[in-house]
Scaffold this motif. Structure first.
Motif, PDB file in Angstrom:
ATOM      1  N   ILE A 230     -39.936  61.553 -53.097  1.00 52.48           N
ATOM      2  CA  ILE A 230     -38.587  61.914 -52.613  1.00 52.48           C
ATOM      3  C   ILE A 230     -38.641  62.049 -51.096  1.00 52.48           C
ATOM      4  N   ASP A 231     -37.658  61.450 -50.414  1.00 48.97           N
ATOM      5  CA  ASP A 231     -37.583  61.522 -48.953  1.00 48.97           C
ATOM      6  C   ASP A 231     -36.697  62.691 -48.521  1.00 48.97           C
ATOM      7  N   PHE A 232     -37.236  63.573 -47.694  1.00 49.74           N
ATOM      8  CA  PHE A 232     -36.499  64.689 -47.123  1.00 49.74           C
ATOM      9  C   PHE A 232     -36.332  64.424 -45.619  1.00 49.74           C
ATOM     10  N   LYS A 233     -35.101  64.385 -45.178  1.00 51.57           N
ATOM     11  CA  LYS A 233     -34.849  64.166 -43.749  1.00 51.57           C
ATOM     12  C   LYS A 233     -35.197  65.434 -42.974  1.00 51.57           C
ATOM     13  N   ILE A 234     -35.850  65.276 -41.812  1.00 52.98           N
ATOM     14  CA  ILE A 234     -36.134  66.424 -40.952  1.00 52.98           C
ATOM     15  C   ILE A 234     -34.865  66.726 -40.163  1.00 52.98           C
TER      16      ILE A 234
END
Length: 853
Positions: A230-234
């Motif tokens: 899963i990609d979490f945006k900073i």
């Protein structure tokens, strides 16, 4: 004729060597058997662990030889490694000289044990004729993309200018110079073992001859898990951090993110912030810790807040990003979405740092309250606080959330392996040079095959600072094989595990000079039928050997999938420790009557633990052999414990083994004239003495044979001891030629049965009895099943369920006769007097049960 081990053992070792009776040749008309013990590092002296390991292997090899197999039983030396370089620094002696002198001495010691090795197959991995082929295989792996270079984090000693293995970092400092270790990014070479992760895992379920414990360890090390990335945006940037999770169903319950100190984002997130200096200090402190201890359940959870946040893609929640000690770069992506309500480590971390806990899985019939929870809930249930997914069973929710993430373009279903690619670069001299050249114009250039081997230079200075190879200009400076321009040679050498990943193949044709090994020879001898070694090699060596075998298969060298059919992992040899308040650890010979021989103070006797040089609880095999003989050393190590269990050292056990050999010796010598005589008539199988002798002979053959097959070598020895005792009891009862013939055959059988265990003694007795050839080469005795069933059996007599007597009766006696004997037995009569016998039960050849009132 007194038993004299010193005399007979040297005699037979010389004969075996001169006559080359253990030399093996491929012969397609014969069934082969490949017996192999893990080869030793030539440290200078063998220890009791070696004795035990090699004695076990020798029993198997000799037994299979007597069974008619064409046995290959080789030995060699795992000769590269850091200890040789340390010796060079400390003693100003070249690693090659140190290594080869150790090989000579250890070879002499191994020969003292009378092991059935084919020394013509001997190899040393530091020989250029060995590592030449390793370099060739490296180049082929490079062409296939299986060998590649990348940057990774390493332990760096600024004083020694070298990379340190985790084991060489002690309390955050270099083990050699005590300088504080730094974590540094360094380029190095890797083997792409991850390409074979699935096959390596799959075949752990096909290796039927391996201990389940080892297979489980390998499965855990490979560590396959199915989940989602899963990609979490900073927050505030266009960058993302990707996490791997096996629990996408808990995504709505994520309240913070944990990343490994090794994660590339860790330093980036800190850069330019007021907490950068403190954060980098935290990272370095954690990276000095052992990775296994970092993930231990009882380890205190530590974290450092980076000041930055990640955005949960399904609900927009801002998650504080922590650098955490319990997250490893080796697993998943090195970043974890933390769901404290449903993961224990996250729960403990959240409690410690006052972070939110959100329940998203409710168990059936219960309602979890995050404020009252004392531990994480990790079981099944219905999804709550999860938007459109509320009410779903969490297992179904896993699938649905992954679908949703894929629709959003921020996640995907994936399989993750704990296994990471194998870093083979070592910044030291005493190893196989990596055959690569660096050219400013052409980049990375493989050394042409015709220029192999890339040999280690001999004129090298060993200071302990940096890689000695990088200081040798004649080695480093070369011409580019492609364009002819000035270029530099790779100065890293290969991890010594590379040499031990294929040595068993080289044994098949050690003199082959056209290829790593002769294909026909390998096709005949391989795979190894029985491999023997310590449990400490369960993962790295055994996993790397399996990987290397599969690579060689795919490169077209071999046509099989696995190197070792069966594996035996023998236990350690253990002994109590001795310590003096003034002089510290003491060797056993430094203790006299419970006192320190140096100062006379009382000695503290410690617990029984693995023999080690550091704690001095070692026994010198050479001294043991000098006092009792090699056969005693072998027999004790085989009899004192099952092979897979730890063996506890015992002086009484050693003396007991010596006494037993003497008992066998005296028995044979006493009846040597009978054995040499012409007494050899047809045995009367109905004679009482003959029956007894045949029974003991054939039951012992059966027991010893079956026990060796099952590696129950201690019980096999026990059966031979019992057989010897029974022969002593029978020797005075012989009255005719039939009985003497049976007894003579039993004595000859005894010599054959002891051969794998105490071969020098067996060989001498065989010779003294006037037989030609070698007992090591005679056929293993066969048993006849009919003689293993005793005519007389023991039947238990019970009265109202309690055992009251035992009857010795002929097998298959009529029921009425058995019941009559039982009721007339004096011990039974007193329980029948004045009682009514209401029931009589007879279980043939086993039990009489009488019920009285």
């Amino acid at each position: 004729m007194k038993y004299n081990p010193a005399e007979i053992e040297q005699k037979w070792q010389d004969i075996w060597e001169k006559e080359k009776i253990f030399k093996s040749e491929a012969d397609s008309s014969k069934k082969k058997y490949y017996c192999l013990e893990m080869f030793p590092y030539p440290s200078g002296k063998i220890h009791m662990g070696h004795v035990r390991n090699y004695a076990i292997g020798d029993v198997i090899a000799r037994y299979k030889m007597m069974q008619g197999f064409n046995v290959i039983h080789p030995m060699g030396w795992d000769a590269f490694g850091l200890p040789a370089e340390n010796a060079a620094i400390k003693n100003n002696i070249h690693p090659a000289k140190w290594t080869y002198s150790n090989i000579d001495y250890m070879k002499k010691q191994l020969k003292m044990l009378g092991l059935s090795y084919d020394w013509d197959r001997e190899i040393a991995t530091c020989d250029p004729e060995y590592y030449k082929w390793e370099q060739k295989i490296f180049l082929e792996m490079f062409k296939k993309g299986l060998a590649y270079k990348k940057t990774s984090l390493v332990n760096w000693c600024p004083e020694c200018h070298t990379v340190l293995a985790n084991e060489q970092v002690e309390d955050g400092c270099c083990w050699r110079c005590s300088s504080e270790v730094e974590i540094k990014e360094l380029e190095g070479w890797f083997f792409k073992i991850t390409d074979y992760a699935e096959e390596l895992l799959e075949y752990t379920y096909k290796l039927k001859g391996w201990p389940e414990r080892v297979l489980t360890m390998q499965r855990n090390w490979i560590g396959k898990s199915t989940g989602a990335e899963i990609d979490f945006k900073i927050d505030g940037t266009d960058e993302t951090i990707t996490v791997f999770t096996t629990r996408p169903d808990t995504l709505f319950g994520a309240t913070f993110m944990s990343i490994a100190p090794e994660h590339p984002a860790a330093k980036k997130l800190l850069k330019g912030t007021k907490q950068e200096e403190e954060g980098l200090k935290f990272i370095n402190e954690i990276l000095k810790e052992d990775k296994i201890s970092r993930t231990a359940e009882d380890k205190e959870k530590k974290g450092f807040f980076t000041g930055k946040y990640a955005i949960n893609p399904v609900n927009g929640r801002k998650l504080p990003i922590f650098i955490a000690n319990f997250v490893l770069m080796d697993y998943g992506t090195g970043a974890v979405m933390a769901v404290p309500a449903h993961d224990q480590r996250d729960f403990e971390f959240a409690k410690k740092y006052g972070l939110d806990i959100i329940v998203v899985i409710q168990p059936e019939g219960e309602e979890l309250n995050p404020d009252k929870m004392t531990e994480a809930y990790t079981g099944p249930g219905k999804m709550v606080n999860s938007g459109n997914f509320n009410g779903l069973d969490n297992e179904k929710g896993k699938e649905e959330i992954v679908k949703y993430l894929e629709e959003l373009g921020v996640g995907k279903k994936t399989v993750n392996y704990r296994l990471k690619d194998w870093g083979i670069s070592r910044q030291r001299y005493w190893g196989a040079p990596i055959p690569i050249i660096y050219c400013d114009k052409c980049g990375i250039v493989p050394v042409p095959e015709e220029d192999l081997p890339v040999k280690l230079p001999t004129d090298v200075e060993f200071t302990g600072a940096g890689n000695p190879l990088s200081q040798v200009e004649e080695f480093v400076n070369v011409k580019c094989p492609k364009c002819g321009a000035n270029a530099k040679r790779e100065t890293d050498t290969m991890d010594t595990f590379v040499e031990s990943s294929w040595y068993f193949l080289r044994y098949c044709s050690p003199k082959c000079d056209t290829a790593p090994f002769n294909k026909d020879e390998v096709e005949y001898w391989m795979p190894v039928d029985q491999y023997i070694g310590g449990i400490e090699h369960a993962i790295l060596h055994l996993l790397y050997s399996r990987f290397y075998t599969k690579v060689l298969r795919d490169l077209g060298y071999i046509n099989f999938d696995e190197p070792f059919e069966r594996l035996l992992t023998q236990g350690m040899v253990c002994k109590e420790t001795y310590k003096c308040e003034e002089h510290g650890w003491l060797f056993p010979e430094e203790v006299q009557d419970g006192k320190c021989a140096k100062c006379g103070k009382e000695v503290i006797i410690g617990r029984i633990e693995k023999m080690s040089k550091s704690k001095k609880n070692v026994v010198d095999p050479e001294a043991l052999i000098e006092q009792y003989g090699a056969d005693t050393a072998r027999l004790f190590s085989l009899f004192a414990a099952p092979p897979e269990k730890d063996l506890e050292w015992s002086e009484q056990g050693v003396e007991g083994a010596f006494r037993f050999i003497n008992r066998v010796w005296r028995l044979i010598i006493k009846h040597i004239e009978l054995i040499k005589s012409n007494v050899n008539c047809e045995i009367n199988e109905n004679g009482n003495i003959e029956k007894e002798i045949l029974y003991h002979t054939h039951t012992t053959i059966k027991k010893v044979t079956n026990d060796i097959e099952k590696f129950q070598l201690n019980t096999a020895v026990a059966a031979i001891m019992e057989f010897t005792n029974n022969l002593y009891l029978l020797e005075g009862k012989l009255s005719n030629d039939s009985e003497k013939t049976a007894f003579k055959d039993a004595l000859i059988t005894l010599i054959k049965l002891i051969t794998p265990f105490i071969p020098h003694t067996a060989e001498e007795l065989w010779h003294l009895c006037g037989f030609n050839g070698y007992v090591s080469k005679v056929d293993w005795p066969q048993y006849n099943e009919k003689y293993t069933v005793k005519d007389e059996i023991v039947v238990v007599v019970q009265i109202n369920g309690k055992v009251r007597a035992q009857l010795n009766i002929p097998r298959n006696m009529e029921k009425d006769e058995v019941l009559k004997l039982a009721k007339e037995n004096e011990k039974v009569k007193k329980y029948l007097e004045g009682k009514n016998l209401v029931k009589e039960i007879y279980v043939p050849n086993k039990l009489v049960s009488l019920v009285v009132k």
